[in-house]
Design a protein around this motif. Sequence first.
Motif, PDB file in Angstrom:
ATOM      1  N   SER A   1       0.805  -1.220   0.000  1.00  0.00           N
ATOM      2  CA  SER A   1       0.000   0.000   0.000  1.00  0.00           C
ATOM      3  C   SER A   1       0.836   1.267   0.000  1.00  0.00           C
ATOM      4  O   SER A   1       0.274   2.368  -0.054  1.00  0.00           O
ATOM      5  N   PHE A   2       2.177   1.127   0.053  1.00  0.00           N
ATOM      6  CA  PHE A   2       3.010   2.318   0.195  1.00  0.00           C
ATOM      7  C   PHE A   2       4.174   2.289  -0.791  1.00  0.00           C
ATOM      8  O   PHE A   2       4.718   1.234  -1.111  1.00  0.00           O
ATOM      9  N   LEU A   3       4.532   3.476  -1.255  1.00  0.00           N
ATOM     10  CA  LEU A   3       5.741   3.700  -2.037  1.00  0.00           C
ATOM     11  C   LEU A   3       6.428   4.919  -1.444  1.00  0.00           C
ATOM     12  O   LEU A   3       5.882   6.028  -1.489  1.00  0.00           O
ATOM     13  N   ARG A   4       7.598   4.681  -0.839  1.00  0.00           N
ATOM     14  CA  ARG A   4       8.294   5.747  -0.116  1.00  0.00           C
ATOM     15  C   ARG A   4       7.337   6.373   0.903  1.00  0.00           C
ATOM     16  O   ARG A   4       6.807   5.696   1.756  1.00  0.00           O
ATOM     17  N   ARG A   5       7.085   7.675   0.804  1.00  0.00           N
ATOM     18  CA  ARG A   5       6.255   8.324   1.819  1.00  0.00           C
ATOM     19  C   ARG A   5       4.785   8.384   1.422  1.00  0.00           C
ATOM     20  O   ARG A   5       3.966   8.904   2.168  1.00  0.00           O
ATOM     21  N   TRP A   6       4.448   7.838   0.241  1.00  0.00           N
ATOM     22  CA  TRP A   6       3.082   7.979  -0.262  1.00  0.00           C
ATOM     23  C   TRP A   6       2.266   6.703  -0.085  1.00  0.00           C
ATOM     24  O   TRP A   6       2.788   5.595  -0.146  1.00  0.00           O
ATOM     25  N   ARG A   7       0.987   6.908   0.101  1.00  0.00           N
ATOM     26  CA  ARG A   7       0.046   5.785   0.051  1.00  0.00           C
ATOM     27  C   ARG A   7      -0.317   5.556  -1.414  1.00  0.00           C
ATOM     28  O   ARG A   7      -0.692   6.488  -2.132  1.00  0.00           O
ATOM     29  N   LEU A   8      -0.219   4.318  -1.877  1.00  0.00           N
ATOM     30  CA  LEU A   8      -0.532   3.993  -3.260  1.00  0.00           C
ATOM     31  C   LEU A   8      -2.025   3.711  -3.416  1.00  0.00           C
ATOM     32  O   LEU A   8      -2.590   2.890  -2.700  1.00  0.00           O
ATOM     33  N   LEU A   9      -2.640   4.396  -4.364  1.00  0.00           N
ATOM     34  CA  LEU A   9      -4.037   4.162  -4.698  1.00  0.00           C
ATOM     35  C   LEU A   9      -4.154   3.785  -6.166  1.00  0.00           C
ATOM     36  O   LEU A   9      -3.316   4.162  -6.986  1.00  0.00           O
ATOM     37  N   ALA A  10      -5.180   3.027  -6.490  1.00  0.00           N
ATOM     38  CA  ALA A  10      -5.480   2.680  -7.876  1.00  0.00           C
ATOM     39  C   ALA A  10      -6.916   3.091  -8.174  1.00  0.00           C
ATOM     40  O   ALA A  10      -7.765   3.127  -7.284  1.00  0.00           O
ATOM     41  N   ILE A  11      -7.179   3.428  -9.419  1.00  0.00           N
ATOM     42  CA  ILE A  11      -8.524   3.794  -9.828  1.00  0.00           C
ATOM     43  C   ILE A  11      -8.962   2.872 -10.960  1.00  0.00           C
ATOM     44  O   ILE A  11      -8.163   2.525 -11.837  1.00  0.00           O
ATOM     45  N   ASP A  12     -10.197   2.453 -10.912  1.00  0.00           N
ATOM     46  CA  ASP A  12     -10.711   1.605 -11.987  1.00  0.00           C
ATOM     47  C   ASP A  12     -12.234   1.687 -11.987  1.00  0.00           C
ATOM     48  O   ASP A  12     -12.851   2.105 -11.001  1.00  0.00           O
ATOM     49  N   GLY A  13     -12.811   1.303 -13.105  1.00  0.00           N
ATOM     50  CA  GLY A  13     -14.259   1.317 -13.239  1.00  0.00           C
ATOM     51  C   GLY A  13     -14.798  -0.082 -13.480  1.00  0.00           C
ATOM     52  O   GLY A  13     -14.088  -0.961 -13.975  1.00  0.00           O
ATOM     53  N   PHE A  14     -16.050  -0.291 -13.117  1.00  0.00           N
ATOM     54  CA  PHE A  14     -16.708  -1.560 -13.374  1.00  0.00           C
ATOM     55  C   PHE A  14     -18.207  -1.302 -13.489  1.00  0.00           C
ATOM     56  O   PHE A  14     -18.692  -0.203 -13.198  1.00  0.00           O
ATOM     57  N   GLU A  15     -18.931  -2.325 -13.953  1.00  0.00           N
ATOM     58  CA  GLU A  15     -20.369  -2.199 -14.157  1.00  0.00           C
ATOM     59  C   GLU A  15     -21.107  -3.199 -13.282  1.00  0.00           C
ATOM     60  O   GLU A  15     -20.595  -4.278 -13.005  1.00  0.00           O
ATOM     61  N   ILE A  16     -22.302  -2.823 -12.871  1.00  0.00           N
ATOM     62  CA  ILE A  16     -23.133  -3.688 -12.041  1.00  0.00           C
ATOM     63  C   ILE A  16     -24.512  -3.797 -12.676  1.00  0.00           C
ATOM     64  O   ILE A  16     -25.113  -2.784 -13.053  1.00  0.00           O
ATOM     65  N   ASP A  17     -25.007  -5.024 -12.824  1.00  0.00           N
ATOM     66  CA  ASP A  17     -26.379  -5.231 -13.287  1.00  0.00           C
ATOM     67  C   ASP A  17     -27.354  -4.923 -12.153  1.00  0.00           C
ATOM     68  O   ASP A  17     -27.105  -5.283 -11.001  1.00  0.00           O
ATOM     69  N   VAL A  18     -28.439  -4.251 -12.493  1.00  0.00           N
ATOM     70  CA  VAL A  18     -29.488  -3.975 -11.511  1.00  0.00           C
ATOM     71  C   VAL A  18     -30.802  -4.542 -12.046  1.00  0.00           C
ATOM     72  O   VAL A  18     -30.917  -4.844 -13.239  1.00  0.00           O
ATOM     73  N   PRO A  19     -31.802  -4.736 -11.185  1.00  0.00           N
ATOM     74  CA  PRO A  19     -33.074  -5.330 -11.630  1.00  0.00           C
ATOM     75  C   PRO A  19     -33.672  -4.603 -12.836  1.00  0.00           C
ATOM     76  O   PRO A  19     -33.588  -3.379 -12.954  1.00  0.00           O
TER      77      PRO A  19
END
Length: 253
Positions: free
Chosen positions: A135-153
């Motif tokens: 979760s960390f690189l040097r002094r930074w917290r590493l975050l990732a961004i991504d998208g996904f889809e969800i079926d709804v009724p």
Amino acid sequence: MGEGVVVRPDQVSLGVLVNAVPRDAVDEAVAVSGVGAKRSDGKLPTHVITCLALGLCLFPDDDYQEVATKVTGSLDRLGCWDAAWTVPTASAITQARKRLGRNMFPELFERCCGPVAGKAGPTARAMALGTARGSFLRRWRLLAIDGFEIDVPDSKENATEFGYAGSGDNRSAFPKVRVVALAECGTHAFVAAEVDAYRVGEKTVAARSYPRLRTDELLTADRGFTPGQRGTAPRRPGRPRCGGPRPSWSCRS
């Protein structure tokens, strides 16, 4: 655990659920969204049906009453256990879920989401254990961004609100919700999420997440979320960013 004690997977899941979603957070979300129970003597006050609704997400293959039976084992930890309580019918749970409306769970999510690997800083990775080290690189917290889809009724309301993927013979069977989330690398814990109709592009939805970033966080993304493009990721002083139009990554402060 004592010798010979058998722990079922559902017990572990429910234990994590109750620890991750404290009663105080539920009560605050209920108050803000204005969906408090109108009567206090029912089997399903708002905080209980909230726990049941979350349980339904954990056990999607089980019916309402099976999930309710599993969840009752954790109700004492929510401070709402009554020895006379019995599992309500599926119809009662359905009606109670409708009382929660559409705003309560976003409020609850905002109160419970966040990083779990510890504080960022120069020694964060050395102090982290297990997957949290990623979760960390040097002094930074590493975050990732991504998208996904969800079926709804497949209802008229959901079709109007969210829309379908494709059209004609290639139209999806169910309306789809587009979700773009920021997650902590290593632990995969969500720290933010934005939801919109399927017709809204990922970059548009992602742009609403960028203002949530902190100066001690480093966001990584694939080419679909290229921060270098104008209008997608406004840069703030002191925040590094990663990304580029090429598969090879470049980072700059």
